[in-house]
Design a protein around this motif. Structure first.
Motif, short mmCIF file in Angstrom:
data_model
loop_
_atom_site.label_atom_id
_atom_site.label_comp_id
_atom_site.label_asym_id
_atom_site.label_seq_id
_atom_site.Cartn_x
_atom_site.Cartn_y
_atom_site.Cartn_z
N GLY A 92 -13.43 -44.89 -16.45
CA GLY A 92 -12.16 -44.72 -16.92
C GLY A 92 -11.05 -45.72 -16.42
N PHE A 99 -5.37 -46.33 -18.99
CA PHE A 99 -4.94 -46.51 -17.84
C PHE A 99 -4.61 -48.02 -17.48
N GLN B 87 -4.82 -36.02 -15.78
CA GLN B 87 -5.57 -37.32 -16.33
C GLN B 87 -6.59 -37.84 -15.53
N ARG B 91 -10.14 -37.84 -16.20
CA ARG B 91 -10.39 -39.36 -16.30
C ARG B 91 -10.02 -39.69 -17.79
N ASN B 92 -8.90 -39.06 -18.30
CA ASN B 92 -8.50 -39.51 -19.66
C ASN B 92 -6.99 -39.51 -19.80
N PRO B 93 -6.67 -40.66 -20.23
CA PRO B 93 -5.00 -40.80 -20.29
C PRO B 93 -4.25 -39.94 -21.37
N VAL B 344 -12.09 -42.99 -24.73
CA VAL B 344 -12.22 -44.09 -23.38
C VAL B 344 -12.00 -43.15 -22.11
N GLY B 345 -12.82 -43.61 -21.19
CA GLY B 345 -12.79 -42.71 -19.96
C GLY B 345 -14.08 -41.82 -19.98
N ARG B 346 -14.66 -41.64 -21.04
CA ARG B 346 -15.87 -40.84 -21.10
C ARG B 346 -15.35 -39.58 -20.60
#
Lengths: 268, 346
Positions: A92, A99, B87, B91-93, B344-346
């Motif tokens: 992440g 990010f 987020q 772990r995801n924006p 993204v960020g799985r």
């Protein structure tokens, strides 16, 4: 004894008849030793390591660091005894797309997490530890860069600095050379050696294990197939039976370590 | 950092002042704070002479515009902080209380309170309590859907959140239309669109309290939030009790969302846009992100609300319409930038 794992067994919970992944694995790491855990893909290296670093609770058996059972202490206390370089690099964070990402210094500062109470600020003492960790791993020049923009080898060195900042007596490494170019594989292993830390590392590359480790444990289908010095473990017979590849082994005249020449065209 | 915070705080104060002067009746910026000062002095039990403002101006500033603009600041800050927290949790924006159905859950809870008087024992707090319960249920449901053998699957998180959001919006409409109360239908319409119209002073206390307490608690968890962003396994090996922390964050996110939705309805995309802009300004470290996101969120919603009031004057738009008009394209932009996928960020 720094690390002692006794009779580790692991089978997935709630899996009914699913096979046992790890069975009867006992190992130890003495102060100052670099111990390698080797074996083919799926032999249970990562599972054993994850039991050691307190992510998987063993179905049977126990892990002790400095004589303390890791499941009888909190995650926080455990993090002061051992630092981990897992394969998960923080997707992440380093994915970068969403990010902004942490700077190298912030990434290394995370190593102070188990030492700080929620109300404590990072003080000069912490800053000094972080600075020296970056110095020792050679990432000081990139301290203010974004972690996400670094190369694979640089990232590994930053994560190594984070592990050092954690000031734990034992380092657990899950395939630290994975996905690295040859040059960086040696670079990271030389670094580990030069730091003089006590460590256990799952290693994929046999030549790396042979060259750097004091002792090796060889896993096959979740069982220990052999253990001892690299010269004792990496024999033509064990490589043929565990990896299914013919190899010629000679001891390097200068280092006395086994030198492996694979002969993939010869029948096992 | 202190300079940035001071600058943003100053900008917020200016924005609030400006927001109060805007509207069909002209008010000078100076009068805004003279009227506010006058009221505060009176409330302290001290004598204060009325100034050169008219009675109408006084009423408009003190009873209509000021509570509304302050609520906009509170809600903007609250939703931004919820976005930052969610987020880090997943772990995801792309996580946002509105997109992941948490706001819809809060709306269901609130509408059940309005239509059937559930949670009557809680008195004036029944509405935020119902919204909190609804938000918590939605939050846990979305997380449970996206979770598979210890990993969060990003596509399932986003799509599951959208599905649960739609489903809960359906429940809200169903309850509204079958309860047989015409006023309810009107109240709910403004809700689902997100509106700050008709804010009273007594509605500000709870959101302010929850916001301040929430930010303080999150700042204490900032190291844990940073570690969580690096991954669950990494966080655990850094000594963070991830299970316990995540439970706490679930409650906090639901509480903040519930309280904000109870006063303002479901205002979308603040929790998506503001954290993103904040990270571009100050990076990812949560000790910086949290306070800056709160201030940026407050400033942003004050301006959006001002826009909602004057853009089509005398018709006033629900503020949620404008945040959606800005937020939808922003979301698409985030998706396309650097070829990012929801994975993204799985």
């Amino acid at each position: 004894m720094k690390l002692q794992a006794r009779d580790l067994r692991w089978r997935p919970p709630h899996s009914g008849t699913a096979r046992t992944i790890v069975e009867d694995v006992s190992l130890h790491v003495g102060e100052g030793e670099l111990v390698g855990l080797i074996g083919p893909n799926g032999s249970g290296k990562s599972t054993v390591l994850r039991m050691i670093y307190r992510i998987l609770r063993p179905t049977a058996g126990a892990v002790a660091v400095d004589g303390r059972d890791v499941w009888e202490i909190s995650a926080r206390e455990n993090a002061r005894l051992m630092a981990v370089l897992a394969q998960e690099q923080g997707g992440g964070v380093d994915a970068g797309g969403g990010f902004g990402g942490f700077s190298v210094r912030e990434m290394v500062s995370m190593g102070r997490t188990p030492h700080k109470s929620p109300f404590a600020r990072d003080d000069r003492h912490d800053a000094g530890i972080v600075q020296s960790a970056m110095q020792r791993t050679g990432v000081l020049p990139m301290a203010e860069r974004s972690f996400a923009t670094l190369s694979g080898g640089e990232k590994q060195r930053v994560l190594m600095a984070r592990a050092l900042a954690q000031q734990a007596g034992l380092l657990v490494l899950d395939e630290p050379t994975n996905h690295l170019d040859v040059r960086y594989q040696f670079e990271i292993m030389n670094l580990i050696r030069s730091l003089g830390v006590t460590a256990i590392a799952a290693l994929h590359e046999l030549h790396i294990a042979a060259h750097y480790c004091d002792r090796l444990y060889l896993l096959e289908n979740g069982h220990l197939a052999a253990s001892g010095t690299p010269a004792e473990v990496l024999t033509e017979a064990t490589i043929a039976s565990v990896y299914g590849v013919r190899a010629a082994i000679r001891l390097h005249p200068r280092t006395g370590r086994p030198h492996i020449e694979f002969m993939p065209d010869d029948p096992v | 950092m202190p300079v940035l915070l001071a600058a943003l705080a100053g900008l917020l104060l200016l924005s609030i002042t400006f927001g109060i002067t805007l509207g069909p009746v002209d008010i000078a910026p100076g009068s805004v704070w003279r009227i506010a000062g006058h009221e505060l002095v009176l409330r302290l039990g001290l004598p204060s002479a009325a100034g050169e403002w008219t009675h109408a101006q006084h009423q408009i500033v003190w009873l209509i515009r000021m509570p509304r603009v302050l609520l906009a600041a509170l809600v903007g800050a609250g939703l931004a902080v919820v976005g930052v927290t969610m987020q880090a949790m997943v772990r995801n924006p792309l996580a946002d209380p509105y997109l992941l159905g948490v706001s819809s859950g809060a709306s269901v809870g609130a509408v059940l309170v309005l239509a059937y008087g559930v949670l009557g024992f809680a008195g004036v707090y029944a509405l935020p309590l119902g919204a909190f319960a609804g938000a918590l249920l939605a939050c846990v449901a979305v997380y449970w859907l996206a979770h598979s053998s210890g990993r969060l699957l990003a596509p399932r998180l986003i799509l599951g959140g959208v599905a649960i959001g739609y489903c809960l919006s359906g429940v809200t409409s169903l309850v509204t239309l079958t309860a047989g109360q015409r006023e309810l239908a009107n109240a709910v319409l403004s809700w689902t669109l997100g509106s700050l119209a008709g804010t009273r002073w007594d509605e500000l206390g709870l959101p302010a309290l929850v916001l301040v307490a929430g930010i303080a608690w999150l700042l204490l968890q900032a190291r844990g939030l940073n570690a969580l962003l690096a991954g669950d396994e990494t966080a655990s090996t850094l000594g963070v009790d991830t299970t316990r922390m995540r439970r706490g964050l679930f409650v906090l996110v639901s509480l903040l969302t519930g309280v904000m939705v109870a006063v303002s309805g479901a205002i979308g995309f603040i929790g998506l846009m503001v954290p993103h802009v904040t990270r571009m300004l100050v990076g990812t470290e949560h000790r910086r992100v949290l306070p800056v996101a709160a201030l940026v969120g407050a400033i942003f919603l004050v301006w959006v609300d001002a826009g909602a009031r004057i853009a089509f004057a005398p018709t006033e738009l629900p503020v949620g319409i404008i945040t959606s008009l800005i937020g939808g394209p922003f979301f698409v932009w985030m998706l396309y930038r650097r070829g990012m996928s929801p994975g993204v960020g799985r």
